[in-house]
Design a protein around this motif. Sequence first.
Motif, PDB file in Angstrom:
ATOM      1  N   GLU A  43      17.474  26.091 -13.217  1.00 19.12           N
ATOM      2  CA  GLU A  43      18.215  27.344 -13.032  1.00 19.12           C
ATOM      3  C   GLU A  43      17.320  28.554 -13.293  1.00 19.12           C
ATOM      4  O   GLU A  43      17.289  29.505 -12.512  1.00 19.12           O
ATOM      5  CB  GLU A  43      19.418  27.367 -13.973  1.00 19.12           C
ATOM      6  N   ALA A  44      16.569  28.517 -14.401  1.00 15.56           N
ATOM      7  CA  ALA A  44      15.701  29.639 -14.763  1.00 15.56           C
ATOM      8  C   ALA A  44      14.584  29.828 -13.744  1.00 15.56           C
ATOM      9  O   ALA A  44      14.247  30.953 -13.356  1.00 15.56           O
ATOM     10  CB  ALA A  44      15.101  29.401 -16.147  1.00 15.56           C
ATOM     11  N   THR A  45      14.007  28.732 -13.272  1.00 16.89           N
ATOM     12  CA  THR A  45      12.903  28.801 -12.316  1.00 16.89           C
ATOM     13  C   THR A  45      13.391  29.277 -10.954  1.00 16.89           C
ATOM     14  O   THR A  45      12.706  30.057 -10.276  1.00 16.89           O
ATOM     15  CB  THR A  45      12.220  27.425 -12.194  1.00 16.89           C
ATOM     16  N   ALA A  46      14.556  28.802 -10.535  1.00 18.09           N
ATOM     17  CA  ALA A  46      15.121  29.239  -9.255  1.00 18.09           C
ATOM     18  C   ALA A  46      15.343  30.740  -9.255  1.00 18.09           C
ATOM     19  O   ALA A  46      15.042  31.440  -8.271  1.00 18.09           O
ATOM     20  CB  ALA A  46      16.427  28.499  -8.983  1.00 18.09           C
ATOM     21  N   GLU A  47      15.853  31.265 -10.358  1.00 20.81           N
ATOM     22  CA  GLU A  47      16.117  32.701 -10.448  1.00 20.81           C
ATOM     23  C   GLU A  47      14.823  33.509 -10.466  1.00 20.81           C
ATOM     24  O   GLU A  47      14.716  34.550  -9.809  1.00 20.81           O
ATOM     25  CB  GLU A  47      16.929  32.994 -11.712  1.00 20.81           C
ATOM     26  N   LYS A  48      13.823  33.042 -11.182  1.00 19.59           N
ATOM     27  CA  LYS A  48      12.574  33.782 -11.328  1.00 19.59           C
ATOM     28  C   LYS A  48      11.723  33.767 -10.067  1.00 19.59           C
ATOM     29  O   LYS A  48      11.141  34.767  -9.664  1.00 19.59           O
ATOM     30  CB  LYS A  48      11.755  33.217 -12.491  1.00 19.59           C
ATOM     31  N   LEU A  49      11.658  32.609  -9.400  1.00 19.09           N
ATOM     32  CA  LEU A  49      10.742  32.441  -8.266  1.00 19.09           C
ATOM     33  C   LEU A  49      11.422  32.567  -6.907  1.00 19.09           C
ATOM     34  O   LEU A  49      10.743  32.584  -5.882  1.00 19.09           O
ATOM     35  CB  LEU A  49      10.047  31.081  -8.360  1.00 19.09           C
ATOM     36  N   GLY A  50      12.748  32.616  -6.887  1.00 16.59           N
ATOM     37  CA  GLY A  50      13.442  32.737  -5.607  1.00 16.59           C
ATOM     38  C   GLY A  50      13.440  31.456  -4.798  1.00 16.59           C
ATOM     39  O   GLY A  50      13.548  31.481  -3.574  1.00 16.59           O
ATOM     40  N   LEU A  51      13.312  30.308  -5.466  1.00 14.39           N
ATOM     41  CA  LEU A  51      13.362  29.012  -4.800  1.00 14.39           C
ATOM     42  C   LEU A  51      14.722  28.369  -5.060  1.00 14.39           C
ATOM     43  O   LEU A  51      15.387  28.672  -6.045  1.00 14.39           O
ATOM     44  CB  LEU A  51      12.260  28.090  -5.337  1.00 14.39           C
ATOM     45  N   SER A  52      15.130  27.463  -4.177  1.00 20.78           N
ATOM     46  CA  SER A  52      16.383  26.751  -4.411  1.00 20.78           C
ATOM     47  C   SER A  52      16.164  25.683  -5.481  1.00 20.78           C
ATOM     48  O   SER A  52      15.047  25.174  -5.661  1.00 20.78           O
ATOM     49  CB  SER A  52      16.875  26.094  -3.120  1.00 20.78           C
ATOM     50  N   ARG A  53      17.240  25.335  -6.178  1.00 18.26           N
ATOM     51  CA  ARG A  53      17.125  24.294  -7.204  1.00 18.26           C
ATOM     52  C   ARG A  53      16.715  22.970  -6.577  1.00 18.26           C
ATOM     53  O   ARG A  53      15.961  22.193  -7.178  1.00 18.26           O
ATOM     54  CB  ARG A  53      18.452  24.157  -7.943  1.00 18.26           C
ATOM     55  N   ARG A  54      17.181  22.693  -5.370  1.00 18.98           N
ATOM     56  CA  ARG A  54      16.828  21.440  -4.698  1.00 18.98           C
ATOM     57  C   ARG A  54      15.327  21.386  -4.433  1.00 18.98           C
ATOM     58  O   ARG A  54      14.684  20.342  -4.619  1.00 18.98           O
ATOM     59  CB  ARG A  54      17.608  21.311  -3.393  1.00 18.98           C
ATOM     60  N   THR A  55      14.744  22.510  -3.978  1.00 20.81           N
ATOM     61  CA  THR A  55      13.307  22.564  -3.720  1.00 20.81           C
ATOM     62  C   THR A  55      12.524  22.288  -4.997  1.00 20.81           C
ATOM     63  O   THR A  55      11.551  21.527  -5.001  1.00 20.81           O
ATOM     64  CB  THR A  55      12.919  23.944  -3.165  1.00 20.81           C
ATOM     65  N   ILE A  56      12.960  22.889  -6.086  1.00 26.08           N
ATOM     66  CA  ILE A  56      12.279  22.728  -7.374  1.00 26.08           C
ATOM     67  C   ILE A  56      12.367  21.283  -7.848  1.00 26.08           C
ATOM     68  O   ILE A  56      11.362  20.672  -8.237  1.00 26.08           O
ATOM     69  CB  ILE A  56      12.888  23.680  -8.417  1.00 26.08           C
ATOM     70  N   GLU A  57      13.558  20.712  -7.817  1.00 27.09           N
ATOM     71  CA  GLU A  57      13.747  19.355  -8.315  1.00 27.09           C
ATOM     72  C   GLU A  57      13.022  18.328  -7.449  1.00 27.09           C
ATOM     73  O   GLU A  57      12.469  17.345  -7.956  1.00 27.09           O
ATOM     74  CB  GLU A  57      15.243  19.045  -8.388  1.00 27.09           C
ATOM     75  N   THR A  58      12.981  18.564  -6.119  1.00 30.72           N
ATOM     76  CA  THR A  58      12.256  17.660  -5.223  1.00 30.72           C
ATOM     77  C   THR A  58      10.757  17.714  -5.508  1.00 30.72           C
ATOM     78  O   THR A  58      10.074  16.678  -5.515  1.00 30.72           O
ATOM     79  CB  THR A  58      12.519  18.030  -3.750  1.00 30.72           C
ATOM     80  N   ALA A  59      10.233  18.924  -5.737  1.00 29.67           N
ATOM     81  CA  ALA A  59       8.808  19.086  -6.020  1.00 29.67           C
ATOM     82  C   ALA A  59       8.429  18.395  -7.323  1.00 29.67           C
ATOM     83  O   ALA A  59       7.389  17.720  -7.403  1.00 29.67           O
ATOM     84  CB  ALA A  59       8.447  20.564  -6.076  1.00 29.67           C
ATOM     85  N   VAL A  60       9.258  18.537  -8.346  1.00 33.19           N
ATOM     86  CA  VAL A  60       8.984  17.894  -9.636  1.00 33.19           C
ATOM     87  C   VAL A  60       9.019  16.374  -9.486  1.00 33.19           C
ATOM     88  O   VAL A  60       8.181  15.655 -10.044  1.00 33.19           O
ATOM     89  CB  VAL A  60       9.991  18.363 -10.704  1.00 33.19           C
ATOM     90  N   GLN A  61       9.977  15.870  -8.706  1.00 32.22           N
ATOM     91  CA  GLN A  61      10.060  14.437  -8.465  1.00 32.22           C
ATOM     92  C   GLN A  61       8.819  13.947  -7.713  1.00 32.22           C
ATOM     93  O   GLN A  61       8.251  12.901  -8.044  1.00 32.22           O
ATOM     94  CB  GLN A  61      11.318  14.107  -7.652  1.00 32.22           C
ATOM     95  N   LEU A  62       8.390  14.711  -6.714  1.00 35.57           N
ATOM     96  CA  LEU A  62       7.209  14.342  -5.938  1.00 35.57           C
ATOM     97  C   LEU A  62       5.982  14.224  -6.836  1.00 35.57           C
ATOM     98  O   LEU A  62       5.185  13.284  -6.717  1.00 35.57           O
ATOM     99  CB  LEU A  62       6.960  15.387  -4.845  1.00 35.57           C
ATOM    100  N   HIS A  63       5.833  15.177  -7.748  1.00 35.36           N
ATOM    101  CA  HIS A  63       4.702  15.148  -8.673  1.00 35.36           C
ATOM    102  C   HIS A  63       4.694  13.867  -9.496  1.00 35.36           C
ATOM    103  O   HIS A  63       3.638  13.262  -9.730  1.00 35.36           O
ATOM    104  CB  HIS A  63       4.748  16.368  -9.597  1.00 35.36           C
ATOM    105  N   SER A  64       5.879  13.427  -9.924  1.00 38.53           N
ATOM    106  CA  SER A  64       5.966  12.230 -10.764  1.00 38.53           C
ATOM    107  C   SER A  64       5.659  10.951  -9.997  1.00 38.53           C
ATOM    108  O   SER A  64       5.290   9.939 -10.597  1.00 38.53           O
ATOM    109  CB  SER A  64       7.365  12.130 -11.383  1.00 38.53           C
ATOM    110  N   LEU A  65       5.795  10.985  -8.672  1.00 38.58           N
ATOM    111  CA  LEU A  65       5.580   9.781  -7.865  1.00 38.58           C
ATOM    112  C   LEU A  65       4.104   9.517  -7.558  1.00 38.58           C
ATOM    113  O   LEU A  65       3.727   8.382  -7.283  1.00 38.58           O
ATOM    114  CB  LEU A  65       6.352   9.898  -6.542  1.00 38.58           C
TER     115      LEU A  65
END
Length: 296
Positions: free
Chosen positions: A144-166
């Motif tokens: 939530e905090a990152t989406a508000e600060k960077l103007g990205l959707s929460r889905r984009t953020i969560e997908t990117a974090v998941q991708l990094h872990s893979l």
Amino acid sequence: MNVIEIPLDQIEVGDRLRTVEPSWVEFLAASMAERGQDTPVWVRKIGRSEKYSLIAGGHRIAALKAAGKAVAIASVVKASETEAQLLEIDENLIRRELTPLDRATFLARRKAVYEELHPETKQGGDRKSDQNAELCGLIPAFSEATAEKLGLSRRTIETAVQLHSLIVDDVRKTISGTWLAASGAQLMALGKLTPDQQRKVAFFTVQHPDVRNVGEIVRQIENRPKPPAPEKLEKFLSFWRKCDPEEQQQIVEYASAQMPSVACRSAWDKASDFEKRTIVEDFAPRLRGFSEKEAA
């Protein structure tokens, strides 16, 4: 935030989250040699020494050195080591277009740093006291905090974090700067492989940059035969499945009009007894002599 000139040998660059790109450094160095440094780097003081730790501006520091400069224009920021990491991450996320791989790396690191600064927002974090429970309601969770600060959707953020872990760490470093780092879909395909397979694909990507499909790379690594090209019928069926019922009906009507006898024969041969009776009842009134027979 003070802006001062600092000798380059007093700025410790340290390990950076993003690999310095030689081509970008070369471009910046040419600009700096002609016009000087336009944008300050960000640094923080290291204790009481004369040394500074770089927060943001790795490419600019490398470009200054390449241009033969001795000092850097720098903004001195008061921040802890953890806060400095968050500043570095956000400066990169906001300032310059990143590849999907870089974005995943920065967002995953931002999550770790954010939750270190605000452990009460971490899922399963320490919420024993009433004060922590109340604080957790005031401080937004990472997405939530990152989406508000960077103007990205929460889905984009969560997908990117998941991708990094893979994708394993050494593979991320190997493919940084290659075509694969810039393709989100192919990175996801890479993430579905085992770590050993990922390393083989990463090495192949560096050695054979013209092959730009993870599935094809795996096929070549495993020396499997190339699948046959799809037949015309398979191509049509693939297209047919993507059509909605109305579009499918239009296709049927068009094909029937082009080959009425073939369409009728095919429909009759594959029809059930009930469907055949329905066809007869529908077509009989259209046949020559039917009306006279009924009248007689």
